[in-house]
Motif scaffolding. Structure first.
Motif, mmCIF file in Angstrom:
data_model
loop_
_atom_site.group_PDB
_atom_site.id
_atom_site.type_symbol
_atom_site.label_atom_id
_atom_site.label_comp_id
_atom_site.label_asym_id
_atom_site.label_seq_id
_atom_site.Cartn_x
_atom_site.Cartn_y
_atom_site.Cartn_z
ATOM 1 N N MET A 51 -29.861 -22.930 -28.546
ATOM 2 C CA MET A 51 -30.691 -21.758 -28.296
ATOM 3 C C MET A 51 -30.824 -21.443 -26.808
ATOM 4 O O MET A 51 -30.484 -20.356 -26.364
ATOM 5 N N GLU A 52 -31.286 -22.436 -26.059
ATOM 6 C CA GLU A 52 -31.533 -22.205 -24.639
ATOM 7 C C GLU A 52 -30.255 -21.916 -23.886
ATOM 8 O O GLU A 52 -30.165 -20.951 -23.141
ATOM 9 N N GLU A 53 -29.279 -22.731 -24.167
ATOM 10 C CA GLU A 53 -28.016 -22.587 -23.458
ATOM 11 C C GLU A 53 -27.414 -21.209 -23.695
ATOM 12 O O GLU A 53 -26.950 -20.534 -22.781
ATOM 13 N N MET A 54 -27.472 -20.765 -24.968
ATOM 14 C CA MET A 54 -26.892 -19.465 -25.297
ATOM 15 C C MET A 54 -27.637 -18.334 -24.621
ATOM 16 O O MET A 54 -27.037 -17.361 -24.159
ATOM 17 N N GLU A 55 -28.936 -18.456 -24.565
ATOM 18 C CA GLU A 55 -29.726 -17.406 -23.961
ATOM 19 C C GLU A 55 -29.344 -17.251 -22.494
ATOM 20 O O GLU A 55 -29.093 -16.152 -22.013
ATOM 21 N N ARG A 56 -29.269 -18.400 -21.816
ATOM 22 C CA ARG A 56 -28.880 -18.389 -20.392
ATOM 23 C C ARG A 56 -27.506 -17.773 -20.230
ATOM 24 O O ARG A 56 -27.278 -16.912 -19.400
ATOM 25 N N HIS B 170 -12.281 -13.430 -26.303
ATOM 26 C CA HIS B 170 -12.745 -14.476 -27.205
ATOM 27 C C HIS B 170 -13.274 -15.696 -26.482
ATOM 28 O O HIS B 170 -13.869 -16.550 -27.086
ATOM 29 N N HIS B 171 -13.068 -15.782 -25.111
ATOM 30 C CA HIS B 171 -13.553 -16.977 -24.444
ATOM 31 C C HIS B 171 -15.073 -17.047 -24.413
ATOM 32 O O HIS B 171 -15.653 -18.077 -24.639
ATOM 33 N N ASN B 172 -15.713 -15.877 -24.080
ATOM 34 C CA ASN B 172 -17.176 -15.928 -24.151
ATOM 35 C C ASN B 172 -17.677 -15.155 -25.364
ATOM 36 O O ASN B 172 -18.701 -14.532 -25.354
ATOM 37 N N LEU B 173 -16.905 -15.241 -26.390
ATOM 38 C CA LEU B 173 -17.252 -14.554 -27.615
ATOM 39 C C LEU B 173 -18.651 -14.915 -28.109
ATOM 40 O O LEU B 173 -19.408 -14.079 -28.548
ATOM 41 N N HIS B 174 -18.998 -16.175 -27.948
ATOM 42 C CA HIS B 174 -20.259 -16.608 -28.541
ATOM 43 C C HIS B 174 -21.459 -15.863 -28.000
ATOM 44 O O HIS B 174 -22.479 -15.787 -28.645
ATOM 45 N N SER B 175 -21.321 -15.308 -26.785
ATOM 46 C CA SER B 175 -22.479 -14.596 -26.278
ATOM 47 C C SER B 175 -22.306 -13.083 -26.342
ATOM 48 O O SER B 175 -23.222 -12.353 -26.061
ATOM 49 N N ASP C 141 -27.832 -15.612 -36.418
ATOM 50 C CA ASP C 141 -27.415 -16.863 -37.078
ATOM 51 C C ASP C 141 -25.911 -16.899 -37.215
ATOM 52 O O ASP C 141 -25.260 -17.897 -36.993
ATOM 53 N N LEU C 142 -25.387 -15.713 -37.611
ATOM 54 C CA LEU C 142 -23.934 -15.622 -37.783
ATOM 55 C C LEU C 142 -23.219 -15.935 -36.482
ATOM 56 O O LEU C 142 -22.206 -16.620 -36.446
ATOM 57 N N GLU C 143 -23.774 -15.395 -35.399
ATOM 58 C CA GLU C 143 -23.149 -15.624 -34.097
ATOM 59 C C GLU C 143 -23.102 -17.120 -33.806
ATOM 60 O O GLU C 143 -22.102 -17.651 -33.336
ATOM 61 N N ARG C 144 -24.202 -17.777 -34.120
ATOM 62 C CA ARG C 144 -24.225 -19.227 -33.872
ATOM 63 C C ARG C 144 -23.229 -19.940 -34.777
ATOM 64 O O ARG C 144 -22.516 -20.827 -34.373
ATOM 65 N N LYS C 145 -23.173 -19.469 -36.019
ATOM 66 C CA LYS C 145 -22.223 -20.088 -36.945
ATOM 67 C C LYS C 145 -20.808 -19.892 -36.424
ATOM 68 O O LYS C 145 -19.963 -20.766 -36.492
ATOM 69 N N TYR C 146 -20.587 -18.710 -35.876
ATOM 70 C CA TYR C 146 -19.255 -18.409 -35.355
ATOM 71 C C TYR C 146 -18.859 -19.432 -34.300
ATOM 72 O O TYR C 146 -17.735 -19.912 -34.240
ATOM 73 N N ASP C 147 -19.864 -19.815 -33.520
ATOM 74 C CA ASP C 147 -19.641 -20.765 -32.442
ATOM 75 C C ASP C 147 -19.229 -22.132 -32.982
ATOM 76 O O ASP C 147 -18.650 -22.937 -32.280
ATOM 77 N N ARG C 148 -19.508 -22.397 -34.218
ATOM 78 C CA ARG C 148 -19.225 -23.731 -34.754
ATOM 79 C C ARG C 148 -17.780 -23.911 -35.158
ATOM 80 O O ARG C 148 -17.358 -24.972 -35.600
ATOM 81 N N ASN C 149 -17.071 -22.846 -35.037
ATOM 82 C CA ASN C 149 -15.630 -22.846 -35.190
ATOM 83 C C ASN C 149 -15.039 -23.825 -36.211
ATOM 84 O O ASN C 149 -15.003 -23.519 -37.387
ATOM 85 N N LYS C 150 -14.640 -25.034 -35.778
ATOM 86 C CA LYS C 150 -13.873 -25.907 -36.644
ATOM 87 C C LYS C 150 -14.666 -26.400 -37.839
ATOM 88 O O LYS C 150 -14.109 -26.720 -38.877
#
Ligand code: ATP
Length: 682
Positions: free
Chosen positions: A455-460, A489-494, A517-526
């Motif tokens: 959460m925090e890291e993504m916000e920053r 796609h490198h900083n896709l998560h944000s 939530d989806l965005e976070r799930k996306y970050d979980r990739n593998k």
């Protein structure tokens, strides 16, 4: 490189049974160069004969031991090398599949002989510490049941896939056996539980596919090899006009024909080198996945029935066999590290996935020298288990084969005589609902954990990225020059949600939360691969749809209509890449969606060539669109209903067409897959 091995095909013609006339229209011949062939008269033109070449063809006078010694026994060495061998009997109803696999007391078939040979090998070769276990299941109306537990209480078992991509039946009992006598006791009891019914063509017709697996664990220094043999007695394809099936049998028959049809489609797709093989379309193909284009050594016994009434089915069976001949497997040795695992710390990362290890050549030690098997090594992964819901009572005509059968086949309900199996079962008696709850809880907990962490890291990160983006936009506007785009796609998560959220400021909180939530799930990739299989089909579809919606938002940003935008090309390509990643993500949830695949290909092309991408207009939900969907659904249903008539038909290679093209090709023409049509000797 892993070595490739084709599925071996042999054919067996059964003798006429009482009430059947002898038949000259089908026979075994040997070619000048010593190959054996099955010759079948064309049912529509007796002057023509179709000839099918196989590695071994057995006539009506062939003995059970002939088949076993020549073609099955070499596979015993494969099992002791730590690989998997799969033998399946295929053919129309009443063609002798069960006789070949199971046999009678006086003429035991492949299964009892294979078990005897496995124990014989163990003793002869002094294999110390090897443990043998057996499991036995049937697939009845596309549901899996354990034949080693009491049929009254046997639940439907779910089919699952482990981290290494190996398909397994969860909660299937696996019972240790010490010798042949113990096996026979279990086998006889289990066969009484198999679904068998009487039809016009076979008084004891199998109404299910039966898969018996013998597993041998071979402890070695620091590792355990697991050799396996799967012995499959498929239910026979049925023509309901001939079998005289009553309504209660029709549903069984439809399920049998459908699963065999999918088997035909799988073989066809493998032959075509298709990117998607429809294993998931039936439980049968899912479970046999390893034997068809997988890591098992395969042997198909093609059973044939004499008689004109079976002629068309015989040709279908032979065409299927000819196609299966081209299916390639990549056999591997299943090995597992046997060293004690250190107690995991709760924050320790999960163990690494199984590794491929170098090739090894395994040559049969005993028996015939007809086969040598090349296998490579891979580590087997652990199998977790869960249970299925309780068993629904099924219709199965009681039929008891007279003294001829040592392994009586009857659908009669009985008390289970397999105590160990019941005991084994009671440990894991979970309902489907409980399993679903456990899975959802695990998924939720995982999402929650990662959410807190990130959460925090993504916000920053998001704030920083926003700043960076505005800085670049200003720079581009100032200079009017192209700058390398670092987003994509490198900083896709944000950045994934940014356009959608901007465009829909009025999104309600719930939807915003879902998208985040989806965005976070996306970050979980593998990790998604695992989760996909844990979601229900509906959740998969919904998640896939959500990704498509997101992807669309990004791809629309790049559409030509936006070319008047201040920063057209640079930002567009980045967005297109983001869209591509999202579409790919969606594909993991809905892998069967052809439109989605096409979309991905189009965007891949646009990204690779820097060309424009023009998204298709959104489909309306009006009456016309709905009618279109309904019509497609109806067509699909019609197509599915048509399949059972000829189970391995398909557009490009159905038997009818093959035969027509053969006829057109005229006499002596050599055509597809080594099958020939020649003039009849008459
Ligand atoms: N090689 C053989 N020698 C003698 N009898 C045979 C042989 N093969 C099959 N039979 C007899 O033919 C009949 C049908 O065989 P079987 O039940 O094995 O067919 P199936 O292919 O398993 O049929 P289904 O798919 O309906 O279960 C049985 O009575 C069986 O004993």
């Amino acid at each position: 490189m892993v070595s490739v091995q084709r599925v071996k095909i042999i054919a067996r013609l059964r003798p006429p049974i009482p009430g059947e006339l002898s038949d000259d229209g089908i026979k075994i011949t040997t070619t000048d160069d010593g190959l054996s062939a099955i010759c079948v008269n064309n049912p529509r033109d007796q002057s023509q004969v179709f000839r099918f070449l196989f590695s071994s063809c057995y006539g009506h006078d062939a003995r059970q031991e002939d088949i076993f010694e020549a073609d099955v026994k070499p596979l015993i060495d494969v099992v002791y090398s730590g690989a998997t061998a799969t033998i399946f009997a295929y053919g129309v109803t009443s063609s002798g599949k069960t006789h070949t696999m199971q046999g009678t007391r006086s003429q035991p078939g492949v299964i009892p002989r294979a078990v005897e040979a496995l124990f014989d090998y163990k003793q002869r070769m002094c294999v110390h510490g090897a443990s043998v276990s057996v499991s036995y299941m049937e697939i009845y109306r596309d549901e899996v049941y354990d034949l080693l537990v009491d049929r009254e209480t046997a639940p439907k078992l779910p089919v699952r896939e482990n981290d290494a991509g190996q398909v397994f039946v969860a909660n299937l009992s696996s019972l240790p056996i010490q010798d042949v006598t113990e096996f026979n006791r279990l086998y006889v009891t289990a066969n009484k539980q198999r679904s068998v019914g009487s039809t016009f063509l076979n008084i004891a017709s199998s109404r299910s596919h039966a898969i018996l697996t013998i597993e041998i664990k071979l402890p070695q220094q620091n590792k355990i090899l697991t050799g396996k043999i799967n012995l499959v007695d498929l239910a026979g394809s049925e023509n309901n006009k001939l079998t005289g099936n009553d309504p209660s049998r029709l549903q069984e028959s439809a399920a049998i024909n459908k699963s065999l049809s999918v088997l035909g489609q799988v073989v066809h797709a493998l032959n075509q080198g298709a990117s998607r093989i429809p294993y998931r379309n039936s439980k049968l193909t899912r479970i046999l996945q390893d034997a068809l284009g997988g890591s098992s050594v395969g042997l198909l016994i093609c059973n044939l029935a004499p008689g004109v009434k079976f002629r068309q089915d015989t040709l279908n069976t032979l065409n299927f066999a000819v196609r299966t001949r081209n299916v390639e497997n990549k056999p591997v040795i299943n090995e597992k590290d046997a060293r004690p695992v250190p107690k995991p710390h709760f924050s320790a990362p999960p163990p690494p996935p199984p590794k491929q290890v170098p090739l090894a050549v395994v040559t049969p030690v005993s028996g015939s020298s007809r086969a040598s098997f090349v296998v490579s090594r891979t580590a087997a992964s652990g199998v977790t288990s869960a249970a299925g819901p309780s068993r629904v009572p099924r219709i199965s005509a009681a039929f008891h084969m007279a003294e001829a059968a040592p392994y009586p086949r009857t659908g009669k309900r009985r008390e289970s005589r397999i105590g160990i199996a019941q005991e084994h079962y009671s440990v894991n008696k979970w309902t489907n609902q409980e399993i679903d709850d456990k899975i959802s809880k695990a998924v939720e907990a995982e999402v929650e954990r990662r959410l807190k962490e990130k959460m925090e890291e993504m916000e920053r990160q998001r704030v920083a990225d926003e700043k960076e983006r505005s800085r670049k936009e200003v720079a581009i506007a100032d200079t009017g020059e192209d700058q390398p785009h670092e987003g994509g796609h490198h900083n896709l998560h944000s950045n994934v949600l940014a356009p959608l959220l901007k465009r829909h400021q009025d999104l309600d909180n719930e939807l915003r939360q879902r998208l985040q939530d989806l965005e976070r799930k996306y970050d979980r990739n593998k990790r998604d691969g695992d989760i996909v299989h844990k979601l229900s089909p509906m959740s998969r579809k919904k998640t896939g749809r959500a990704y498509v919606a997101l992807a669309r938002t990004h791809s629309e940003k790049c559409a030509p209509k936006r070319s008047q935008c201040d920063i057209p090309d640079i930002a567009s390509r980045g967005d297109l890449q983001v869209a591509l990643d999202l579409y790919r993500k969606a594909e993991t949830y809905v892998p069967d969606n052809i439109k989605l695949k096409e979309r991905i290909i189009e965007i891949e092309y646009a990204v690779a060539h820097g060309t424009e991408f023009r998204p298709s207009p959104k489909r309306g939900k009006g009456r016309k669109a709905r009618q279109g969907t309904q019509a497609r659904g109806a067509n699909m249903k019609l197509a599915l209903n048509a399949i059972p008539e000829r189970h391995d038909n398909d557009d490009e290679s159905n038997e009818e067409e093959t035969i027509v093209s053969l006829l057109e090709a005229g006499p002596t023409a050599t055509v597809t897959f080594g099958m020939e049509v020649v003039n009849s000797p008459n």
